[in-house]
Design an enzyme around this catalytic site. Structure first.
Site, PDB file in Angstrom:
ATOM      1  N   ASN A  81      -6.228  13.310  -0.971  1.00 61.02           N
ATOM      2  CA  ASN A  81      -5.948  14.105  -2.165  1.00 61.02           C
ATOM      3  C   ASN A  81      -7.056  13.815  -3.179  1.00 61.02           C
ATOM      4  O   ASN A  81      -7.057  12.756  -3.801  1.00 61.02           O
ATOM      5  CB  ASN A  81      -4.574  13.716  -2.727  1.00 61.02           C
ATOM      6  CG  ASN A  81      -4.274  14.403  -4.050  1.00 61.02           C
ATOM      7  OD1 ASN A  81      -4.978  15.332  -4.453  1.00 61.02           O
ATOM      8  ND2 ASN A  81      -3.227  13.952  -4.730  1.00 61.02           N
ATOM      9  N   LYS A 101      -7.559  15.256  -5.920  1.00 64.36           N
ATOM     10  CA  LYS A 101      -7.112  15.540  -7.294  1.00 64.36           C
ATOM     11  C   LYS A 101      -8.168  16.406  -8.012  1.00 64.36           C
ATOM     12  O   LYS A 101      -8.856  17.179  -7.356  1.00 64.36           O
ATOM     13  CB  LYS A 101      -6.816  14.249  -8.047  1.00 64.36           C
ATOM     14  CG  LYS A 101      -5.910  13.315  -7.239  1.00 64.36           C
ATOM     15  CD  LYS A 101      -5.310  12.218  -8.052  1.00 64.36           C
ATOM     16  CE  LYS A 101      -4.512  11.306  -7.140  1.00 64.36           C
ATOM     17  NZ  LYS A 101      -3.666  10.383  -7.853  1.00 64.36           N
ATOM     18  N   HIS A 158       3.576  17.018  -5.992  1.00 56.54           N
ATOM     19  CA  HIS A 158       2.962  15.719  -6.305  1.00 56.54           C
ATOM     20  C   HIS A 158       3.532  15.218  -7.632  1.00 56.54           C
ATOM     21  O   HIS A 158       3.797  16.010  -8.548  1.00 56.54           O
ATOM     22  CB  HIS A 158       1.436  15.860  -6.373  1.00 56.54           C
ATOM     23  CG  HIS A 158       0.740  14.538  -6.439  1.00 56.54           C
ATOM     24  ND1 HIS A 158       0.630  13.823  -7.606  1.00 56.54           N
ATOM     25  CD2 HIS A 158       0.150  13.794  -5.482  1.00 56.54           C
ATOM     26  CE1 HIS A 158      -0.016  12.696  -7.356  1.00 56.54           C
ATOM     27  NE2 HIS A 158      -0.313  12.649  -6.072  1.00 56.54           N
ATOM     28  N   GLU A 200       2.192  13.913 -10.097  1.00 52.75           N
ATOM     29  CA  GLU A 200       1.414  14.311 -11.281  1.00 52.75           C
ATOM     30  C   GLU A 200       1.787  15.731 -11.705  1.00 52.75           C
ATOM     31  O   GLU A 200       1.821  16.050 -12.897  1.00 52.75           O
ATOM     32  CB  GLU A 200      -0.091  14.185 -10.988  1.00 52.75           C
ATOM     33  CG  GLU A 200      -0.514  12.722 -10.972  1.00 52.75           C
ATOM     34  CD  GLU A 200      -1.727  12.414 -10.134  1.00 52.75           C
ATOM     35  OE1 GLU A 200      -2.446  13.339  -9.729  1.00 52.75           O
ATOM     36  OE2 GLU A 200      -1.949  11.217  -9.861  1.00 52.75           O
ATOM     37  N   GLU A 245       5.648   8.789  -2.022  1.00 50.39           N
ATOM     38  CA  GLU A 245       4.658   8.265  -2.957  1.00 50.39           C
ATOM     39  C   GLU A 245       5.372   7.657  -4.165  1.00 50.39           C
ATOM     40  O   GLU A 245       5.665   8.380  -5.138  1.00 50.39           O
ATOM     41  CB  GLU A 245       3.732   9.386  -3.417  1.00 50.39           C
ATOM     42  CG  GLU A 245       2.916   9.997  -2.302  1.00 50.39           C
ATOM     43  CD  GLU A 245       1.580  10.508  -2.821  1.00 50.39           C
ATOM     44  OE1 GLU A 245       0.561  10.130  -2.244  1.00 50.39           O
ATOM     45  OE2 GLU A 245       1.557  11.258  -3.814  1.00 50.39           O
ATOM     46  N   GLY A 301      -2.412   5.298  -7.951  1.00 53.05           N
ATOM     47  CA  GLY A 301      -3.562   5.080  -8.821  1.00 53.05           C
ATOM     48  C   GLY A 301      -3.483   3.776  -9.605  1.00 53.05           C
ATOM     49  O   GLY A 301      -4.247   3.564 -10.547  1.00 53.05           O
ATOM     50  N   SER A 346      -2.055   3.985  -3.541  1.00 52.12           N
ATOM     51  CA  SER A 346      -3.051   2.906  -3.475  1.00 52.12           C
ATOM     52  C   SER A 346      -3.302   2.426  -2.043  1.00 52.12           C
ATOM     53  O   SER A 346      -3.567   1.247  -1.823  1.00 52.12           O
ATOM     54  CB  SER A 346      -2.657   1.739  -4.383  1.00 52.12           C
ATOM     55  OG  SER A 346      -2.593   2.171  -5.729  1.00 52.12           O
TER      56      SER A 346
END
Ligand code: PEP
Length: 259
Positions: free
Chosen positions: A10, A12, A100, A102, A175, A181, A221
């Site tokens: 990904n 991003k 996701h 985010e 996730e 991150g 991560s």
């Protein structure tokens, strides 16, 4: 049942077209073509990079797929700023990340939005674009101890109204938000516990046979140092990789761990 692993990157909101072409070429150079006989690999760059990245892998005859990071459920119309499934299909997309964290946190995407996107993606059986449905709890939910129920409810909501035929080709990515991150990876046993619970929820929805065939990924991560133990867990069938997918050597090293 042995499931074919999937390693998906990904990217991003990183990489202009020229940067994306360089990274795709570096990934192509790092990848041994015969690895792709054993593991599915995809990269999910921003929309603007999809075709150029697809072209790099196509030119190299390398079976690395491209995927999108989002999609809208309507096929066309007055939806300024959105991108549709037919648009992605014509580019050659084979995967699409949906829900996701985010997008859920920063752009207000709801479980209902996720469900509409998943339903629209799996409705098309010719040249399918497989949804990679992201689920995962915040640190607060983990600390409360209700994370298994929370994630199971997200899975249920994402697949509402769908049957086993619809769901079979979909991928679920666990996730945990606290691991994305942050450099803080879930321990292999923590990731396995939730991935097993996701599979149990899929079995409840679609039957044991379908659930045993579906891929459940871990993301958060993951890197070349921790991939091997995570990928060795019985219910983890691959990884959704953020930061480490932006470095060709790291991404290729993770793919190698999945062989
Ligand atoms: C992600 O955002 O999907 C992700 C897994 O990111 P990272 O690997 O950087 O934690």
């Amino acid at each position: 049942m042995s499931r074919r692993p999937l390693i998906a990157g990904n990217w991003k909101m990183n990489n202009t077209i020229s940067e994306a072409v360089v990274l795709a070429q570096e990934i192509s150079n790092e990848m041994e073509p015969d690895w792709l006989d054993h593991v599915d690999v995809a990269v999910c760059p921003p929309f603007t990079d999809l075709k150029p990245v697809w072209t790099v892998f196509d030119f190299d005859h390398l079976k690395v797929a491209v995927g999108a990071q989002n999609v809208y459920w309507e096929p066309s119309g007055a939806y300024t700023g959105e991108v549709s499934i037919p648009m992605l299909r014509e580019i050659g997309c084979r995967y699409c990340i949906v829900g996701h964290s985010e997008r859920r946190e920063l752009f207000g995407e709801t479980n209902e939005d996720v469900n509409r996107k998943v339903a629209a993606l799996v409705a098309e059986r010719v040249n399918p674009i497989r949804p990679i449905v992201c689920v995962g709890e915040s640190l607060a939910v983990r600390d409360e101890g209700t994370y298994l129920e929370y994630v199971a409810a997200q899975v249920k909501a994402a697949f509402a109204g769908l049957d086993a035929n619809d769901a079979a080709d979909a991928v679920v990515a666990y996730e945990p938000i606290w691991a994305i991150g942050t450099g803080r990876t879930a321990a292999p046993e923590q990731a396995q516990e939730v991935c097993a619970a996701i599979r149990a929820q899929l079995a409840e929805l679609f039957g044991e046979e379908c659930a045993q065939g579906m891929r459940v990924l871990y993301g958060g991560s993951m890197n070349e140092g921790n991939a091997s133990l995570l990928l060795a867990q019985p219910d983890i069938d691959g990884g959704l990789i953020g930061g480490a997918s932006l470095k060709a050597k790291s991404f290729a090293a993770i793919v190698k761990e999945a062989l």
